[in-house]
Design an enzyme around this catalytic site. Sequence first.
Site, PDB file in Angstrom:
ATOM      1  N   GLU A   1      49.659 -26.759-133.641  1.00  0.00           N
ATOM      2  CA  GLU A   1      48.666 -27.762-133.979  1.00  0.00           C
ATOM      3  C   GLU A   1      48.815 -29.092-134.849  1.00  0.00           C
ATOM      4  O   GLU A   1      48.080 -29.457-135.023  1.00  0.00           O
ATOM      5  CB  GLU A   1      48.027 -26.520-134.763  1.00  0.00           C
ATOM      6  CG  GLU A   1      48.090 -26.060-136.022  1.00  0.00           C
ATOM      7  CD  GLU A   1      48.187 -27.352-137.855  1.00  0.00           C
ATOM      8  OE1 GLU A   1      49.117 -27.453-137.342  1.00  0.00           O
ATOM      9  OE2 GLU A   1      47.591 -26.972-138.231  1.00  0.00           O
TER      10      GLU A   1
ATOM     11  N   ASP B   1      55.035 -33.396-130.067  1.00  0.00           N
ATOM     12  CA  ASP B   1      55.683 -32.148-129.304  1.00  0.00           C
ATOM     13  C   ASP B   1      57.133 -33.862-129.220  1.00  0.00           C
ATOM     14  O   ASP B   1      57.244 -35.114-128.851  1.00  0.00           O
ATOM     15  CB  ASP B   1      55.446 -32.481-127.728  1.00  0.00           C
ATOM     16  CG  ASP B   1      54.341 -31.800-127.187  1.00  0.00           C
ATOM     17  OD1 ASP B   1      53.951 -30.904-128.447  1.00  0.00           O
ATOM     18  OD2 ASP B   1      54.282 -31.486-126.422  1.00  0.00           O
TER      19      ASP B   1
ATOM     20  N   ASP C   1      49.079 -21.943-129.689  1.00  0.00           N
ATOM     21  CA  ASP C   1      48.662 -23.785-129.321  1.00  0.00           C
ATOM     22  C   ASP C   1      47.347 -24.334-129.998  1.00  0.00           C
ATOM     23  O   ASP C   1      46.493 -24.293-128.502  1.00  0.00           O
ATOM     24  CB  ASP C   1      49.370 -23.781-128.267  1.00  0.00           C
ATOM     25  CG  ASP C   1      50.081 -25.866-128.008  1.00  0.00           C
ATOM     26  OD1 ASP C   1      49.233 -26.113-129.025  1.00  0.00           O
ATOM     27  OD2 ASP C   1      50.522 -26.135-127.010  1.00  0.00           O
TER      28      ASP C   1
ATOM     29  N   GLY D   1      50.885 -29.990-137.035  1.00  0.00           N
ATOM     30  CA  GLY D   1      50.977 -30.556-138.231  1.00  0.00           C
ATOM     31  C   GLY D   1      48.961 -31.124-138.797  1.00  0.00           C
ATOM     32  O   GLY D   1      48.820 -31.457-139.927  1.00  0.00           O
TER      33      GLY D   1
HETATM   34  C1  GLA Z   1      51.820 -28.693-126.280  1.00  0.00           C
HETATM   35  C2  GLA Z   1      53.234 -27.699-126.966  1.00  0.00           C
HETATM   36  C3  GLA Z   1      54.150 -28.173-126.250  1.00  0.00           C
HETATM   37  C4  GLA Z   1      53.970 -27.283-125.673  1.00  0.00           C
HETATM   38  C5  GLA Z   1      52.892 -27.276-124.247  1.00  0.00           C
HETATM   39  C6  GLA Z   1      52.671 -26.523-123.644  1.00  0.00           C
HETATM   40  O1  GLA Z   1      51.985 -29.309-126.573  1.00  0.00           O
HETATM   41  O2  GLA Z   1      52.760 -28.883-128.500  1.00  0.00           O
HETATM   42  O3  GLA Z   1      55.377 -27.099-127.185  1.00  0.00           O
HETATM   43  O4  GLA Z   1      53.984 -26.080-125.735  1.00  0.00           O
HETATM   44  O5  GLA Z   1      51.687 -27.462-125.038  1.00  0.00           O
HETATM   45  O6  GLA Z   1      51.482 -27.097-122.563  1.00  0.00           O
END
Ligand code: GLA
Length: 502
Positions: free
Chosen positions: A303, A326, A266, A305
């Site tokens: 990331e 998200d 991430d 997109g």
């Molecule tokens: C980001 C990701 C989520 C999750 C959180 C965890 O926001 O997009 O899917 O993994 O981090 O902190």
Amino acid sequence: MHRFLTRKGLLLSLLSVVVCGLFATACRHDDFNGRWIASGDTLANGEQLKMLLELKQNGSELSGTFKSPGFSLPVNGTAQGTHVTLFVAKHPDRPFLQADLVNGNLQGMRGRHTFNATPAGPNDDLPTVAYIAPPAIQPVPWNGLAKTPPMGWNSWNLFADKVDDATVRTMADAMVSSGMRDAGYVYINIDDTWEGVRDAQGNIQSNHKFPDMKALADYVHSKGLKLGIYSSPGPRTCAGYPGSYGHEEQDAKTLAAWGIDYLKYDWCSASTVYQEKDLQAVYQKMGAALRATGRPIVFSLCEYGLGNVGSWGPQVSGNLWRTTGDIRDAWSSMIGNIEEQVPTAQYAGPGHWNDPDMLEIGNGHMTDDEYRTHMSLWALTAAPLLAGNDLRSMSEATKSILMNHEVLAVDQDTLGKQASPVKNGTMETWVKPLADGGVAVGVVNLGGAAATATIAQTDLPLHGTVKKARNLWTHADVKFANGSYSAEIPSHATLLLKVSTR
Ligand code: GLA
């Protein structure tokens, strides 16, 4: 990344903007200029989070940056008297942070978290790291995994930072007893907040919630399942835990030694070190490190997109990559994410998939029709299927959605095509060519009332006349009469057919 405040707060701040607009002299704005420092949560590894808010004020207008160890975001907003409301660009309708000036300090809420900040002194800052130049671009060969979109479960949507060893074990048990494993869901993925601190040699350790990661992997494997985990190319994960920055090879080896089968990687705080142009090189570093371990580990790029990830994802040996921000358990969020997936269709194929984020099915804030639409759209777009609900207590409706074998077969079709939509008023038709020469066709009713949809044979990429058509939600064959099929679709529901000429 963030959970947000209520509509009430938003309405109040909008109201004050209107009132202040009409009676400007009646509105006084306190001074929010400057840097503010706030203490955040104490992490499960014992570390204390700190956040910085840097604000510039022009009358009632505020702009600036919110910085946490895990991410840094531009913010904009308004000052109304002693009250401040800040938004991030992606969500202009949901306040990111609301606070009041009380005795010279800022007191309020950031999403579900309290936010108490004091004016920052010149030495108050977040820790910085030494810059490590990303490697030169050199394609990493495909790892041979994810020939069809990965299926499993991920802890984040439901548990966020509350995930622990016991939860993961019981979820693995439920994956088997519910029939999910046999339906194809094999990855049990631990998301953020498992991380401890690094030992003297720099090896990452798990925190007290995961006392023995190797033993947990052994347990998950004994159930015929696979274990996934999470990290970041940045110094910190989104939740503020240690990331893999500068420890990529070491972490890949640790994960392989634990028996990890899947890594979600991430971006988070990597944005504070690198630029978007560095994305491929940064992800390549971990892709190469995972390959060098010799262990088959699915590589999931997260990331959001950025940087047209589909165009280079396969070259870092990425098996899936997020195309969106998200997801939340809300119709607008789910539909918003799938719409963002649309321009990426050309990049989906065996071994590498576009990921509009994990499933929210069964989490309680959408209707069953809406969850069937969620499942239909993820299947039509060949999206990874990572359940995000509590597998230990699924309703019959949730089970029938997540384990609809005919819909799963559409998602897992070996041709690996991602459907694209055609819009007609409030109806949206998605057509996915299948390996056996047939097509899956889904008509989504985005409108607020039931409406009739007609699927015409001439609109489908088929050679010959329709011989067989089947409704994949009712599990009943249906008839094309005079070259078309019509049915009424309730609001937010989806008609999903498999149609073939054989
Ligand atoms: C980001 C990701 C989520 C999750 C959180 C965890 O926001 O997009 O899917 O993994 O981090 O902190």
